[in-house]
Scaffold this motif. Structure first.
Motif, PDB file in Angstrom:
ATOM      1  N   ARG A 156       1.518  -0.960   0.030  1.00  0.00           N
ATOM      2  CA  ARG A 156      -0.409   0.148  -0.279  1.00  0.00           C
ATOM      3  C   ARG A 156       0.724   1.284   0.137  1.00  0.00           C
ATOM      4  N   GLN A 157       0.291   2.396  -1.201  1.00  0.00           N
ATOM      5  CA  GLN A 157       1.936   3.290  -1.546  1.00  0.00           C
ATOM      6  C   GLN A 157       3.350   3.306  -0.665  1.00  0.00           C
ATOM      7  N   ASP A 210       1.200   0.040  -5.156  1.00  0.00           N
ATOM      8  CA  ASP A 210      -0.276  -0.022  -4.881  1.00  0.00           C
ATOM      9  C   ASP A 210       0.151  -2.077  -5.659  1.00  0.00           C
TER      10      ASP A 210
END
Ligand SMILES: Nc1ncnc2c1ncn2[C@@H]1O[C@H](COP(=O)(O)OP(=O)(O)O)[C@@H](O)[C@H]1O
Ligand SMILES: [Mg+2]
Lengths: 250, 250
Positions: B8-9, B24
Motif C-alpha cells: 500500500r503506497q 500499490d
C-alpha cells in the motif's frame, strides 16, 4: 609426475644441496673454521651436544607456543568483538596502532626490567609480535562473509550464533590459516630475540653465549635448528590448511 | 479473502534516489507474479521489503495479514538470489539441511528427497564449486524451499545461466511449484520466462520506481516449453515487450 611428488622432490633436492653448497663456500672462500665452519664440524657439534641443543630448543618452543596460544585466543576474541561491536574497534584501534608500531626490540628490555627474568617478558614479546597479524586477518575474514549468505540467514531468522558458526567463521578460516603461515614462524623469531636480552636458557641465549666465546659451530647449529623449526612449522600449517580446507580442492 | 501480499503506497528512498514510489499491489495466495523492468527500477528493493531486509520510507506492507518481520520470524519466507547463497565448505545436502537446522521447521519434504526430485541425487556430497551453475542454482532453490515456506521470493534466479539451462530450469520450477503451491514473486529480465511462469506480469518503470502496467497471463498449467511454439505465447511476449519499450521511451 604428480604435483605432490614434484613438490617433495624440490624439498629433497634443497636438503641435499645445502651441505654441498655450504662445503663449496668453505673451500672456495678459504675462511677459517672459527669464522665459517663446514657442515662436517657443525653436524659433529650438534651430535656431541645434542641434549644441550634439544633442551634450549624446547625452552624456546615453549615460550613461542605459550605466547602464540595467548595471542590467538585474544586476537580471535577481539576480532569477534570488533565485528559485532564496531564501537569497541573505534576505541581500541588507536591503541593498537601505536603499540603495533613500537619496534618490539625496544619493548623487550623494558619488559625485562619490569618483570625480571621470568618467562613473562618472552611470552609478552611473542604475543605482541603475533597478535596483530592474526587479529587483522581474522577481522578481514569475518567481514568478508558473503552478503548473499548473510541475507539468506536473516530471512531464515537465524540467530547471531548460527550466523557466526555457519557463515562468518567458515569465511574467516582461510584468512586465519594465512595468518598462521606468517605468525607462527614469527613467534619463534620473537622468542629467540626475547632470549637475547635476559634469558639463561633458550636458543637466543645459546646464540649470545656462542658469540661471546667465538663458537661459530654453535651459531651455525642454532641456525640449522631454527631453519628446521621454521620449515616444519610452515609445512605443518600447509598440511593443516589442506585438511581444514579439504572442500576447496576435493 | 484478503490478499497474501499487500503493498500500500509503498515508497523507499535511498538519499536522493526514489527506488520505489507509491507502489500499490495485491498478490493473491498461490499466485505467481513476475516483476520485470529495466535495471535500477527497484525490483530487488521491492523484493527485499517483502523479505524484511529493508524498511519502507513510507507506506505499508502486509504479508499473510502480518508484518514482513513477523512472517520472517515464523519461517514462512523462502529466498533465491541470483548468486547461489551456499556455504562453500558444505556439501549440497548440508546446504539444504542447513535451512531446516536454522528454521527448526518440520515439513514433509526432506533435503535428500528434494535433491533427488531436483535431479541432483548423485551430487548430494559434492561441494558447491564442484557443481555447474545450473546445479548450484537447483541446490539453492532446494535450500530455499525445503522448509516449505508459503512465500517464495526469487531475484533473477536464472540470470547467470546459459539459455538452455535457463529454459530447463524454468520448466522445472513450474513443475515444482505445481506440486508445492506457493505465493511467488519472481524478478526476471526474460520476458519468455515471465510469460512461461507467471499468472500476472508486473512491469516497473524507473526513476522513480513505479508500476507502469500489469499483464494477465492465463495459459493453463502445467506449461511445457512447447507452449513457446504457439502463437498465443508469442502474442503475449509481444504485448509485454511493447509495454517495456514504452517504459524505456518514457
Ligand atoms: N542499499 C542501497 N543504497 C543506495 N541505493 C540503493 C540501494 N539499493 C538500491 N539502491 C538504488 O535503488 C535503485 C533501485 O535498485 P534495485 O532495486 O537494485 O533495482 P533493480 O533490482 O530493479 O535493478 C537503484 O537506483 C539503486 O542504485
Ligand atoms: Mg536487482
Amino acid at each position: 609426475m604428480t604435483n605432490v611428488s614434484r613438490e617433495s622432490m624440490g624439498y629433497l633436492l634443497m636438503i641435499v644441496s645445502v651441505p654441498i653448497i655450504w662445503q663449496l663456500a668453505v673451500t672456495l672462500s678459504g675462511l677459517q673454521p672459527f669464522i665459517l665452519p663446514g657442515p662436517g664440524i657443525v653436524f659433529k657439534t650438534l651430535g656431541n651436544e645434542w641434549s644441550n641443543f634439544l633442551y634450549h630448543t624446547g625452552v624456546t618452543m615453549y615460550g613461542a607456543i605459550v605466547g602464540y596460544a595467548f595471542a590467538n585466543l585474544f586476537a580471535i576474541s577481539i576480532a569477534i568483538l570488533f565485528v559485532y561491536m564496531p564501537s569497541v574497534q573505534t576505541f581500541l584501534m588507536p591503541w593498537f596502532i601505536v603499540i603495533k608500531n613500537i619496534p618490539f626490540v625496544v619493548i623487550a628490555p623494558i619488559l625485562v626490567i619490569t618483570l625480571g627474568t621470568t618467562n613473562m617478558p618472552k611470552f609478552i614479546v611473542v604475543f605482541l609480535v603475533t597478535f596483530f597479524p592474526v587479529l587483522a586477518n581474522v577481522v578481514a575474514g569475518l567481514r568478508a562473509a558473503d552478503q548473499v549468505l548473510l541475507d539468506r540467514m536473516h530471512v531464515l531468522n537465524a540467530n547471531k550464533w548460527q550466523i557466526f558458526w555457519k557463515v562468518r567463521w567458515p569465511s574467516a578460516i582461510p584468512y586465519y590459516m594465512a595468518a598462521h603461515e606468517v605468525a607462527f614462524t614469527g613467534s619463534i623469531i620473537a622468542a629467540i630475540v626475547a632470549e637475547f636480552f635476559f634469558s639463561r636458557t633458550g636458543l637466543g641465549y645459546l646464540i649470545v653465549t656462542a658469540m661471546e666465546s667465538y663458537r661459530a659451530d654453535v651459531l651455525y647449529g642454532v641456525t640449522l635448528i631454527a631453519a628446521v623449526l621454521g620449515l616444519s612449522n610452515y609445512l605443518l600449517v600447509v598440511w593443516l590448511r589442506k585438511r581444514l580446507l579439504r572442500w576447496q580442492d576435493a | 479473502m484478503s490478499p497474501a501480499i499487500q503493498l500500500r503506497q509503498l515508497s523507499k528512498s535511498f538519499g536522493e534516489i526514489e527506488a520505489l514510489k507509491d507502489i500499490d499491489l495485491d498478490i493473491q495466495e498461490g499466485e505467481f507474479i513476475a516483476l520485470i523492468g529495466p535495471s535500477g527500477c527497484g525490483k530487488t528493493t521491492l523484493l527485499r521489503h517483502v523479505l524484511s531486509l529493508e524498511t519502507a520510507s513510507s507506506g505499508e506492507i502486509m504479508v499473510g495479514g502480518d508484518t514482513p518481520e513477523r512472517v520472517r520470524r515464523e519461517n514462512k519466507l523462502g529466498i533465491v538470489f541470483q548468486r547461489a547463497a551456499l556455504v562453500p565448505s558444505c556439501t549440497s545436502l548440508q546446504n539444504v539441511q542447513m535451512t531446516l537446522d536454522i528454521t527448526g521447521v518440520e515439513t514433509p519434504l526432506t533435503p535428500s528427497g528434494l535433491l533427488d526430485e531436483f535431479g541432483l541425487g548423485d551430487f548430494k556430497d559434492h561441494y558447491p564449486h564442484q557443481l555447474s551453475g545450473g546445479m548450484q542454482q537447483r541446490v539453492n532453490i532446494a535450500a530455499a524451499m525445503v522448509h516449505n515456506p508459503p512465500f517464495l521470493m526469487m531475484d533473477e534466479p536464472f540470470g547467470a545461466l546459459d539459455e538452455m539451462t535457463r529454459e530447463f530450469m524454468c520448466e522445472f520450477l513450474g513443475e515444482v511449484l505445481l506440486d508445492n503451491p506457493k505465493t511467488t514473486v519472481l524478478v526476471t529480465h526474460s520476458i519468455d520466462e515471465a510469460v512461461m511462469l507467471a499468472d500476472r506480469i508486473v512491469i516497473l518503470a524507473p526513476r522513480p520506481g513505479r508500476i507502469s502496467a500489469i499483464v494477465d497471463v492465463d495459459f493453463p498449467r502445467p506449461r511445457r516449453r512447447e507452449l513457446k511454439t504457439q502463437s498465443a505465447f508469442g502474442e503475449k511476449v509481444l504485448e509485454v515487450r511493447r509495454l517495456l519499450y514504452e517504459v524505456d521511451e518514457s
